[in-house]
Design a protein around this motif. Structure first.
Motif, short mmCIF file in Angstrom:
data_model
loop_
_atom_site.label_atom_id
_atom_site.label_comp_id
_atom_site.label_asym_id
_atom_site.label_seq_id
_atom_site.Cartn_x
_atom_site.Cartn_y
_atom_site.Cartn_z
N GLN A 198 -4.76 -0.16 -8.60
CA GLN A 198 -4.40 -1.45 -8.01
C GLN A 198 -4.72 -2.62 -8.93
OE1 GLN A 198 -6.48 -1.53 -4.26
NE2 GLN A 198 -5.40 0.28 -3.48
N LYS A 199 -5.91 -2.60 -9.52
CA LYS A 199 -6.33 -3.70 -10.39
C LYS A 199 -5.45 -3.79 -11.63
CE LYS A 199 -11.19 -4.67 -9.36
NZ LYS A 199 -11.25 -6.13 -9.58
N LEU A 200 -5.16 -2.64 -12.24
CA LEU A 200 -4.35 -2.65 -13.45
C LEU A 200 -2.91 -3.04 -13.16
CD1 LEU A 200 -5.69 0.52 -15.35
CD2 LEU A 200 -6.24 -1.88 -15.74
N ALA A 201 -2.43 -2.72 -11.96
CA ALA A 201 -1.07 -3.10 -11.58
C ALA A 201 -0.95 -4.60 -11.37
CB ALA A 201 -0.66 -2.35 -10.31
N LEU A 202 -2.01 -5.22 -10.84
CA LEU A 202 -1.96 -6.63 -10.48
C LEU A 202 -2.37 -7.58 -11.60
CD1 LEU A 202 -3.44 -6.40 -6.86
CD2 LEU A 202 -1.05 -6.85 -7.48
N ASP A 203 -3.28 -7.14 -12.46
CA ASP A 203 -3.84 -8.02 -13.49
C ASP A 203 -3.40 -7.56 -14.88
OD1 ASP A 203 -5.35 -9.67 -15.13
OD2 ASP A 203 -7.11 -9.59 -13.84
N LYS A 204 -2.55 -8.33 -15.51
CA LYS A 204 -2.00 -7.96 -16.82
C LYS A 204 -2.87 -8.46 -17.98
CE LYS A 204 1.46 -6.13 -14.70
NZ LYS A 204 1.50 -4.66 -14.53
N ASP A 205 -4.02 -9.07 -17.67
CA ASP A 205 -4.88 -9.60 -18.72
C ASP A 205 -6.03 -8.65 -19.06
OD1 ASP A 205 -5.48 -11.60 -20.60
OD2 ASP A 205 -6.98 -12.51 -19.29
#
Length: 419
Positions: free
Chosen positions: A116-123
């Motif tokens: 979920q975190k990697l899908a939402l945050d591209k930084d």
């Protein structure tokens, strides 16, 4: 004084003196030999190179600095259960930590949260994993990070000998670090290594350290004096008659000064710039001591594994919970100690019970850094990490504990609150 490593593994004063004297006229490490020796010993894949660094945490700093530049991203996804200075290394490298929680009663990062975190945050440019026991879901983690083109950094400071499917754990990632000091599995006064398969990073690492000075006797004097002091204090008869009872008294009476002696990070603080004391390189004397300890390392792991498995099979008490792990013959931890989670706010009571029965243990593992005031604004509140930090007790599993002693300890532990 960190009690997570057994006293009898501390370097002898003669070894400490040899390293110290070798630092009067310090000589540069032969990096090619360093690499070949480690690669041969760990049977690591051909692409990997072992490069010496000051400390494991300095290696993490350099890796993060490189990945920030390579991907133009500024976030590191990481577990908060670590020494606070690892969080500082991320900040000093110009990135921001983003804390992610474990699964309940586990040292494994929650895969669903990771996705979920990697899908939402591209930084996010990397996931930093501290390998306490072996991460049983490391292959799942790598599948997720590969999908989002994010790197994995593996902190093996206390898990150098961990392996999976007969391969060193470092062969599963492109960036990892080892740590060598008086309390680690492989001992020296000080030191570390970065293991990487990234040729671009290898050049970056060497160039970045090119102007750093080599450790000399002035740099190592404090470590030398501390090592001699610890060796004396942990001699069996001194430790059992005095030191153990000192910690027992300090814990039972809640004396902070004594309790802090067993913590590896007693005074958390936030830093944004790398200390000059970290901009150093190991000398050849330090490395020679590491070489001499390597051959004993896996034998010690087998001895600790035996004791670990005795505790794992024997402890059965409704108030105690063992950290979840897969029982896989192809999975080998470093078996530094035996962790137990205490249920129903009974940790203080359980510790007092162990002391009453003269069973050595430590109540302190790592802080959950998301719960430290200066780091609270990074990522989520990690309730499972905080629970582990606040409710864990560690039992020593070093070789001086024979089967009979461990059986006696198990019987006592299983009787906790039974009568």
């Amino acid at each position: 004084m960190n009690r997570r490593i057994p006293p009898r593994q501390i370097l002898y004063p003669g070894n400490l003196l040899k390293i110290f004297l070798g630092s009067i006229f310090p000589s540069k490490i032969d990096e090619e030999y360093f690499n070949e020796f480690f690669k041969r010993f760990f049977k690591s894949k051909e692409e990997n190179t072992f490069i010496p660094v000051n400390k494991a945490r300095v290696g993490i700093y350099l890796i993060v600095e490189f990945l920030k530049k390579k991907f133009s991203k500024k976030k590191i996804l990481m577990s908060p259960l670590t020494v606070f200075d690892i969080v500082n290394m991320v900040l000093c490298a110009g990135c921001y930590p983003d804390f992610i929680d474990f699964k309940k009663d586990s040292f494994d990062i929650d895969i669903d949260k990771l996705d979920q975190k990697l899908a939402l945050d591209k930084d996010i440019c990397a996931v930093l994993i501290c390998n306490y026991q072996i991460n049983t879901n490391i292959e799942e983690i790598l599948k997720v990070t590969k999908k989002y083109k994010v790197e994995v950094i593996l902190d093996c400071a206390i898990s150098i000998t961990s392996s999976l499917k007969k391969k060193s754990i470092v062969d599963y990632v492109n960036y990892s670090v080892f740590s060598f000091n008086l309390f680690k599995v492989i001992q020296s006064i000080h030191g570390g290594a970065v293991i990487t398969s990234d040729n671009e990073f290898k050049d970056f690492l060497r160039n970045r350290q090119a102007n750093w000075s080599i450790y000399n006797y002035r740099d190592l004097l404090n470590y030398f004096m501390k090592g001699v002091q610890i060796k004396i204090l942990t001699l069996p008869f001194i430790y059992e008659l005095f030191i153990f009872n000192l910690f027992k008294f300090g814990d039972l009476k809640n004396i902070k000064f004594i309790q802090n002696l067993s913590k590896n990070d007693p005074n958390p603080e936030r830093k944004n710039n790398l200390d000059n004391s970290y901009k150093k390189k190991m000398n050849n004397g330090q490395v020679l001591e590491i070489y001499e300890n390597l051959e004993k390392t896996f034998l010690k792991r087998e001895e600790r594994e035996h004791n670990f498995l005795l505790y794992e099979e024997g402890i059965k008490n409704d108030y105690l919970k063992l950290i979840d792990r897969k029982k896989n013959l192809e999975e080998k931890n470093s078996y530094i100690n035996f962790p137990i989670l205490i249920k129903e706010d009974k940790k203080k009571l359980f510790s007092e019970y162990l002391y009453k029965n003269n069973i050595d243990h430590t109540k302190y593992f790592y802080r959950s850094c998301d719960d430290i005031e200066c780091f609270k604004n990074f990522g989520e509140q990690c309730v499972n990490s905080q629970y582990i930090s606040k409710n864990i007790i560690l039992l020593p599993i070093h070789k001086s504990l024979n089967d009979k002693k461990i059986s006696q300890n198990i019987k006592i532990i299983n009787s906790f609150l039974k009568y």
